[in-house]
Design a protein around this motif. Structure first.
Motif, PDB file in Angstrom:
ATOM      1  N   GLU A   1       0.840  -1.192   0.000  1.00  0.00           N
ATOM      2  CA  GLU A   1       0.000   0.000   0.000  1.00  0.00           C
ATOM      3  C   GLU A   1       0.880   1.248   0.000  1.00  0.00           C
ATOM      4  O   GLU A   1       2.013   1.235   0.473  1.00  0.00           O
ATOM      5  N   ALA A   2       0.326   2.323  -0.549  1.00  0.00           N
ATOM      6  CA  ALA A   2       1.097   3.541  -0.765  1.00  0.00           C
ATOM      7  C   ALA A   2       0.599   4.680   0.106  1.00  0.00           C
ATOM      8  O   ALA A   2      -0.545   4.699   0.566  1.00  0.00           O
ATOM      9  N   TRP A   3       1.499   5.649   0.275  1.00  0.00           N
ATOM     10  CA  TRP A   3       1.174   6.933   0.893  1.00  0.00           C
ATOM     11  C   TRP A   3       1.090   7.979  -0.206  1.00  0.00           C
ATOM     12  O   TRP A   3       1.885   7.981  -1.157  1.00  0.00           O
ATOM     13  N   LEU A   4       0.124   8.889  -0.087  1.00  0.00           N
ATOM     14  CA  LEU A   4      -0.047   9.975  -1.057  1.00  0.00           C
ATOM     15  C   LEU A   4      -0.219  11.281  -0.308  1.00  0.00           C
ATOM     16  O   LEU A   4      -1.088  11.389   0.561  1.00  0.00           O
ATOM     17  N   GLU A   5       0.612  12.263  -0.655  1.00  0.00           N
ATOM     18  CA  GLU A   5       0.488  13.602  -0.065  1.00  0.00           C
ATOM     19  C   GLU A   5       0.258  14.612  -1.176  1.00  0.00           C
ATOM     20  O   GLU A   5       1.006  14.659  -2.156  1.00  0.00           O
ATOM     21  N   ILE A   6      -0.780  15.416  -1.017  1.00  0.00           N
ATOM     22  CA  ILE A   6      -1.059  16.520  -1.935  1.00  0.00           C
ATOM     23  C   ILE A   6      -0.793  17.819  -1.198  1.00  0.00           C
ATOM     24  O   ILE A   6      -1.387  18.085  -0.144  1.00  0.00           O
ATOM     25  N   GLY A   7       0.121  18.630  -1.751  1.00  0.00           N
ATOM     26  CA  GLY A   7       0.481  19.901  -1.138  1.00  0.00           C
ATOM     27  C   GLY A   7       1.722  19.755  -0.284  1.00  0.00           C
ATOM     28  O   GLY A   7       1.639  19.639   0.941  1.00  0.00           O
ATOM     29  N   THR A   8       2.884  19.786  -0.920  1.00  0.00           N
ATOM     30  CA  THR A   8       4.125  19.498  -0.202  1.00  0.00           C
ATOM     31  C   THR A   8       4.816  20.729   0.366  1.00  0.00           C
ATOM     32  O   THR A   8       5.573  20.620   1.324  1.00  0.00           O
ATOM     33  N   PHE A   9       4.613  21.916  -0.267  1.00  0.00           N
ATOM     34  CA  PHE A   9       5.367  23.112   0.087  1.00  0.00           C
ATOM     35  C   PHE A   9       6.867  22.766   0.053  1.00  0.00           C
ATOM     36  O   PHE A   9       7.337  22.208  -0.939  1.00  0.00           O
ATOM     37  N   HIS A  10       7.613  23.004   1.097  1.00  0.00           N
ATOM     38  CA  HIS A  10       9.053  22.729   1.095  1.00  0.00           C
ATOM     39  C   HIS A  10       9.398  21.294   1.465  1.00  0.00           C
ATOM     40  O   HIS A  10      10.564  20.923   1.472  1.00  0.00           O
ATOM     41  N   GLY A  11       8.398  20.498   1.814  1.00  0.00           N
ATOM     42  CA  GLY A  11       8.640  19.093   2.110  1.00  0.00           C
ATOM     43  C   GLY A  11       8.691  18.741   3.582  1.00  0.00           C
ATOM     44  O   GLY A  11       9.026  17.608   3.932  1.00  0.00           O
ATOM     45  N   LYS A  12       8.334  19.675   4.456  1.00  0.00           N
ATOM     46  CA  LYS A  12       8.457  19.396   5.892  1.00  0.00           C
ATOM     47  C   LYS A  12       7.591  18.219   6.325  1.00  0.00           C
ATOM     48  O   LYS A  12       8.059  17.291   6.998  1.00  0.00           O
ATOM     49  N   SER A  13       6.319  18.242   5.963  1.00  0.00           N
ATOM     50  CA  SER A  13       5.432  17.152   6.378  1.00  0.00           C
ATOM     51  C   SER A  13       5.829  15.844   5.713  1.00  0.00           C
ATOM     52  O   SER A  13       5.760  14.775   6.331  1.00  0.00           O
ATOM     53  N   LEU A  14       6.284  15.909   4.470  1.00  0.00           N
ATOM     54  CA  LEU A  14       6.680  14.688   3.764  1.00  0.00           C
ATOM     55  C   LEU A  14       7.927  14.076   4.399  1.00  0.00           C
ATOM     56  O   LEU A  14       8.000  12.855   4.598  1.00  0.00           O
ATOM     57  N   ILE A  15       8.900  14.885   4.741  1.00  0.00           N
ATOM     58  CA  ILE A  15      10.112  14.388   5.400  1.00  0.00           C
ATOM     59  C   ILE A  15       9.770  13.774   6.748  1.00  0.00           C
ATOM     60  O   ILE A  15      10.230  12.678   7.089  1.00  0.00           O
ATOM     61  N   ALA A  16       8.936  14.466   7.516  1.00  0.00           N
ATOM     62  CA  ALA A  16       8.549  13.949   8.833  1.00  0.00           C
ATOM     63  C   ALA A  16       7.754  12.657   8.709  1.00  0.00           C
ATOM     64  O   ALA A  16       7.883  11.756   9.546  1.00  0.00           O
ATOM     65  N   THR A  17       6.944  12.537   7.683  1.00  0.00           N
ATOM     66  CA  THR A  17       6.152  11.326   7.468  1.00  0.00           C
ATOM     67  C   THR A  17       7.049  10.114   7.266  1.00  0.00           C
ATOM     68  O   THR A  17       6.832   9.040   7.853  1.00  0.00           O
ATOM     69  N   LEU A  18       8.074  10.259   6.456  1.00  0.00           N
ATOM     70  CA  LEU A  18       8.922   9.134   6.069  1.00  0.00           C
ATOM     71  C   LEU A  18      10.036   8.839   7.065  1.00  0.00           C
ATOM     72  O   LEU A  18      10.577   7.726   7.074  1.00  0.00           O
ATOM     73  N   ALA A  19      10.377   9.801   7.902  1.00  0.00           N
ATOM     74  CA  ALA A  19      11.573   9.691   8.741  1.00  0.00           C
ATOM     75  C   ALA A  19      11.556   8.456   9.635  1.00  0.00           C
ATOM     76  O   ALA A  19      10.617   8.244  10.410  1.00  0.00           O
ATOM     77  N   GLY A  20      12.575   7.633   9.494  1.00  0.00           N
ATOM     78  CA  GLY A  20      12.761   6.493  10.374  1.00  0.00           C
ATOM     79  C   GLY A  20      11.809   5.337  10.155  1.00  0.00           C
ATOM     80  O   GLY A  20      11.795   4.399  10.962  1.00  0.00           O
ATOM     81  N   GLN A  21      11.018   5.363   9.090  1.00  0.00           N
ATOM     82  CA  GLN A  21      10.035   4.316   8.847  1.00  0.00           C
ATOM     83  C   GLN A  21      10.468   3.422   7.679  1.00  0.00           C
ATOM     84  O   GLN A  21      11.181   3.871   6.783  1.00  0.00           O
ATOM     85  N   PRO A  22      10.030   2.167   7.662  1.00  0.00           N
ATOM     86  CA  PRO A  22      10.327   1.291   6.527  1.00  0.00           C
ATOM     87  C   PRO A  22       9.758   1.872   5.238  1.00  0.00           C
ATOM     88  O   PRO A  22       8.712   2.530   5.246  1.00  0.00           O
ATOM     89  N   ALA A  23      10.451   1.646   4.150  1.00  0.00           N
ATOM     90  CA  ALA A  23      10.026   2.204   2.871  1.00  0.00           C
ATOM     91  C   ALA A  23       8.721   1.577   2.403  1.00  0.00           C
ATOM     92  O   ALA A  23       8.534   0.362   2.465  1.00  0.00           O
ATOM     93  N   ARG A  24       7.815   2.420   1.964  1.00  0.00           N
ATOM     94  CA  ARG A  24       6.585   2.030   1.296  1.00  0.00           C
ATOM     95  C   ARG A  24       6.448   2.916   0.057  1.00  0.00           C
ATOM     96  O   ARG A  24       7.033   3.999   0.005  1.00  0.00           O
ATOM     97  N   PRO A  25       5.687   2.509  -0.940  1.00  0.00           N
ATOM     98  CA  PRO A  25       5.478   3.397  -2.090  1.00  0.00           C
ATOM     99  C   PRO A  25       4.945   4.745  -1.622  1.00  0.00           C
ATOM    100  O   PRO A  25       4.055   4.805  -0.768  1.00  0.00           O
ATOM    101  N   CYS A  26       5.500   5.803  -2.157  1.00  0.00           N
ATOM    102  CA  CYS A  26       5.120   7.149  -1.714  1.00  0.00           C
ATOM    103  C   CYS A  26       4.975   8.060  -2.920  1.00  0.00           C
ATOM    104  O   CYS A  26       5.882   8.148  -3.751  1.00  0.00           O
ATOM    105  N   TYR A  27       3.841   8.744  -2.986  1.00  0.00           N
ATOM    106  CA  TYR A  27       3.558   9.698  -4.050  1.00  0.00           C
ATOM    107  C   TYR A  27       3.306  11.061  -3.429  1.00  0.00           C
ATOM    108  O   TYR A  27       2.745  11.164  -2.333  1.00  0.00           O
TER     109      TYR A  27
END
Length: 231
Positions: free
Chosen positions: A64-90
């Motif tokens: 299963e994948a993660w999808l984020e709409i509206g990244t701005f500079h990437g703060k929420s996206l970086i925090a989402t992925l930090a330290g977690q096992p890789a999953r498909p991410c869009y």
């Protein structure tokens, strides 16, 4: 994503008081940095919101994948992925807003690269409506964070168009849930209208509050945590 497991882990991570009331330590900018996985990255997120996103992403099952709409500079996206096992991410942004804050694709890419995450994100540069197709998102989406435009039509489309892409059970997190003069967001009204009209099962799991837009001690401008099931 198993929503019961998410709720269980949320309650372990956030006590009722932490979830519903301001956390005084987070009012202090220096203390707040201790709870921020990327304090050097500009963003519109509070520490609680960043921890919630990271928790949700970490519960995605394989495939299963993660999808984020509206990244701005990437703060929420970086925090989402930090330290977690890789999953498909869009992720998707057209960078049409906040240009006076250096909101560009180059800034996002530089921030992802600085955190060794550039190769973990499939990025679509353009309007989110064009992104929400199987041509661009080709894994079932178990976790969806929408922080794009929150006018009524955009928010309505954000749920309507993503629905065919969702996994059998999906967690949907909508930012700027709070409706007030200092935000003008129609996120809650538009989301609830689509949920009522959809043929799938939708449920509001949580409404996480904020006192004002930009509330660092709570949930920034409020979050709606929703669940969608095909059956």
């Amino acid at each position: 994503m198993n929503h019961a497991l998410f709720l269980e882990r949320f309650q372990q991570r956030f006590s009722p008081a932490v979830a519903s009331q301001p956390s005084p330590a987070l009012e202090d900018p220096e203390l707040r940095r201790l709870f921020d996985p990327c304090p050097e990255v500009q963003g519109m997120s509070s520490p609680k919101k960043l921890r919630l996103l990271n928790l949700a992403y970490g519960l995605l099952p394989p495939g299963e994948a993660w999808l984020e709409i509206g990244t701005f500079h990437g703060k929420s996206l970086i925090a989402t992925l930090a330290g977690q096992p890789a999953r498909p991410c869009y992720a998707c942004d057209d960078f049409s807003q906040f240009g006076d804050h250096g909101n560009t694709l180059a800034t996002l890419r530089a921030n992802l690269a600085a955190h060794q995450l550039a190769d973990r994100v499939n990025f679509f540069h353009g309007d989110f409506r064009r992104c929400l197709t199987e041509q661009h998102v080709y894994h079932p989406v178990g976790g969806y964070f929408f922080d794009g435009p929150h006018d009524y039509a955009s928010q309505y489309d954000a749920l309507r168009l993503v629905e065919p892409l969702l996994a059998d059970e999906a967690l949907v997190i909508v930012d700027d849930w709070r409706r007030a003069d200092d935000s003008g967001s129609e996120a809650k009204a538009a989301s609830e209208d689509w949920m009522a009209r959809s043929t799938r099962r939708w449920r509001t799991l949580m409404e996480l509050p904020a006192r004002y837009n930009g509330d660092q001690a709570m949930w920034w401008n409020g979050l709606g945590v929703l669940w969608c099931s095909k059956s």
